[in-house]
Each structure stands twice: as structure tokens, then as C-alpha cells.
Design a protein around this motif. Structure first.
Motif, PDB file in Angstrom:
ATOM      1  N   LEU A 208       0.900  -1.373   0.168  1.00 40.43           N
ATOM      2  CA  LEU A 208       0.078   0.096  -0.057  1.00 40.43           C
ATOM      3  C   LEU A 208       0.959   1.389   0.091  1.00 40.43           C
ATOM      4  CD1 LEU A 208      -2.882  -0.955   2.437  1.00 40.43           C
ATOM      5  CD2 LEU A 208      -2.993  -0.878   0.155  1.00 40.43           C
ATOM      6  N   GLN A 209       2.054   1.159   0.481  1.00 41.29           N
ATOM      7  CA  GLN A 209       2.893   2.206   0.502  1.00 41.29           C
ATOM      8  C   GLN A 209       2.325   3.289   1.240  1.00 41.29           C
ATOM      9  OE1 GLN A 209       6.202   2.170  -0.964  1.00 41.29           O
ATOM     10  NE2 GLN A 209       5.744   0.120  -1.515  1.00 41.29           N
ATOM     11  N   SER A 210       2.353   4.700   0.871  1.00 37.30           N
ATOM     12  CA  SER A 210       1.897   5.892   1.263  1.00 37.30           C
ATOM     13  C   SER A 210       0.416   5.724   1.698  1.00 37.30           C
ATOM     14  CB  SER A 210       2.210   7.222   0.583  1.00 37.30           C
ATOM     15  OG  SER A 210       3.840   7.222   0.599  1.00 37.30           O
ATOM     16  N   TRP A 211      -0.435   5.035   1.074  1.00 32.17           N
ATOM     17  CA  TRP A 211      -1.745   5.052   1.134  1.00 32.17           C
ATOM     18  C   TRP A 211      -2.159   4.618   2.609  1.00 32.17           C
ATOM     19  CZ3 TRP A 211      -5.306   7.007  -1.762  1.00 32.17           C
ATOM     20  CH2 TRP A 211      -5.046   7.004  -2.909  1.00 32.17           C
ATOM     21  N   ASN A 212      -1.025   3.798   3.419  1.00 28.78           N
ATOM     22  CA  ASN A 212      -1.170   3.478   4.867  1.00 28.78           C
ATOM     23  C   ASN A 212      -1.555   4.764   5.505  1.00 28.78           C
ATOM     24  OD1 ASN A 212      -0.761   0.744   4.975  1.00 28.78           O
ATOM     25  ND2 ASN A 212       1.301   1.244   4.096  1.00 28.78           N
ATOM     26  N   LEU A 213      -0.697   5.831   5.374  1.00 30.38           N
ATOM     27  CA  LEU A 213      -1.158   7.085   5.952  1.00 30.38           C
ATOM     28  C   LEU A 213      -2.482   7.520   5.863  1.00 30.38           C
ATOM     29  CD1 LEU A 213       2.193   9.182   5.675  1.00 30.38           C
ATOM     30  CD2 LEU A 213       1.635   8.029   7.454  1.00 30.38           C
ATOM     31  N   LEU A 214      -2.890   7.649   4.735  1.00 31.31           N
ATOM     32  CA  LEU A 214      -4.346   7.990   4.593  1.00 31.31           C
ATOM     33  C   LEU A 214      -5.421   7.038   5.131  1.00 31.31           C
ATOM     34  CD1 LEU A 214      -6.465   9.778   2.655  1.00 31.31           C
ATOM     35  CD2 LEU A 214      -6.248   7.920   1.008  1.00 31.31           C
ATOM     36  N   ILE A 215      -4.991   5.873   5.247  1.00 34.88           N
ATOM     37  CA  ILE A 215      -5.896   4.882   6.012  1.00 34.88           C
ATOM     38  C   ILE A 215      -5.819   5.237   7.430  1.00 34.88           C
ATOM     39  CG2 ILE A 215      -6.102   2.331   6.492  1.00 34.88           C
ATOM     40  CD1 ILE A 215      -5.259   1.645   3.948  1.00 34.88           C
ATOM     41  N   GLY A 216      -4.582   5.351   7.994  1.00 35.94           N
ATOM     42  CA  GLY A 216      -4.588   5.641   9.420  1.00 35.94           C
ATOM     43  C   GLY A 216      -5.088   6.875   9.891  1.00 35.94           C
ATOM     44  N   PHE A 217      -4.945   7.849   9.202  1.00 37.92           N
ATOM     45  CA  PHE A 217      -5.446   9.112   9.448  1.00 37.92           C
ATOM     46  C   PHE A 217      -6.867   9.157   9.408  1.00 37.92           C
ATOM     47  CE2 PHE A 217      -1.168  10.801   9.053  1.00 37.92           C
ATOM     48  CZ  PHE A 217      -0.931  11.434  10.271  1.00 37.92           C
ATOM     49  N   SER A 218      -7.373   8.573   8.211  1.00 44.87           N
ATOM     50  CA  SER A 218      -8.905   8.460   7.991  1.00 44.87           C
ATOM     51  C   SER A 218      -9.597   7.849   9.142  1.00 44.87           C
ATOM     52  CB  SER A 218      -9.315   7.773   6.969  1.00 44.87           C
ATOM     53  OG  SER A 218      -8.689   8.265   5.849  1.00 44.87           O
ATOM     54  N   LEU A 219      -9.087   6.684   9.745  1.00 50.79           N
ATOM     55  CA  LEU A 219      -9.382   6.404  11.135  1.00 50.79           C
ATOM     56  C   LEU A 219      -9.620   7.331  12.208  1.00 50.79           C
ATOM     57  CD1 LEU A 219      -8.144   2.565  10.535  1.00 50.79           C
ATOM     58  CD2 LEU A 219     -10.503   3.129  10.504  1.00 50.79           C
ATOM     59  N   ILE A 220      -8.462   7.822  12.219  1.00 51.27           N
ATOM     60  CA  ILE A 220      -8.324   8.589  13.343  1.00 51.27           C
ATOM     61  C   ILE A 220      -9.499   9.998  13.314  1.00 51.27           C
ATOM     62  CG2 ILE A 220      -6.862  10.669  14.583  1.00 51.27           C
ATOM     63  CD1 ILE A 220      -4.547   8.960  13.799  1.00 51.27           C
ATOM     64  N   ILE A 221      -9.612  10.335  12.128  1.00 50.34           N
ATOM     65  CA  ILE A 221     -10.451  11.378  11.727  1.00 50.34           C
ATOM     66  C   ILE A 221     -11.967  11.101  12.089  1.00 50.34           C
ATOM     67  CG2 ILE A 221     -11.558  13.044   9.938  1.00 50.34           C
ATOM     68  CD1 ILE A 221      -8.565  13.252   9.021  1.00 50.34           C
ATOM     69  N   PHE A 222     -12.214   9.639  11.425  1.00 50.16           N
ATOM     70  CA  PHE A 222     -13.319   9.269  11.811  1.00 50.16           C
ATOM     71  C   PHE A 222     -13.937   9.176  13.364  1.00 50.16           C
ATOM     72  CE2 PHE A 222     -16.255   5.273  12.568  1.00 50.16           C
ATOM     73  CZ  PHE A 222     -17.405   5.773  11.672  1.00 50.16           C
TER      74      PHE A 222
END
Length: 81
Positions: free
Chosen positions: A58-72
Motif C-alpha cells: 500500500l506504500q503511502s496509502w497507509n497514512l491515508l488509511i490511518g489518518f482516516s480512521l483517526i478523523i472518523f
């Protein structure tokens, strides 16, 4: 000095309106905290173990997934009463 007159009627006081206490659903707090923990866990796992089978692809998409969970989780926290 003349005496003031006594009122014959009682003074009208309108009934007090009871405010409804808003209660958040029982599932909200556990989902909110779980979302925060998963988000921070996802990002920290990716930084520590970048060669993992799924996380490595997933490379840098991991940051998007993690921050999306935190923002949720933060969005859910605004609904908590």
C-alpha cells in the motif's frame, strides 16, 4: 401613609419546560475509541514494519488509511453527549 392593596389573584407563573437530555447511543464511545486505536496502530505498525505483506504494497496509502480512521473517531466524538 395608605396601605397597599393585597392582590386577590395569585400571580401566574408558567410551567417550567423540561429539557430533554440527549443521550448518545451505547455503541458510539466504543467505536470512537476503537477507531482512534486502530488508526494510531495502523500508522505505527506501518512505520515499524514496512515489509509486511499487506502494508508494504500500500506504500503511502497507509497514512491515508490511518489518518482516516483517526478523523472518523474525531467526527464521532462530536456526536458524543
Amino acid at each position: 401613609m395608605p396601605k397597599s392593596r393585597v392582590r386577590k389573584k395569585a400571580v401566574y407563573t408558567p410551567p417550567q419546560k423540561q429539557k430533554e437530555v440527549k443521550v448518545s447511543p451505547r455503541w458510539l464511545a466504543p467505536v470512537m475509541v476503537t477507531s482512534w486505536i486502530l488508526g494510531v496502530g495502523w500508522i505505527s505498525t506501518w512505520y515499524v514494519w514496512q515489509d509486511a505483506p499487506l502494508l508494504g504494497t500500500l506504500q503511502s496509502w497507509n497514512l491515508l488509511i490511518g489518518f482516516s480512521l483517526i478523523i472518523f473517531g474525531v467526527i464521532l466524538s462530536t456526536k458524543w453527549r
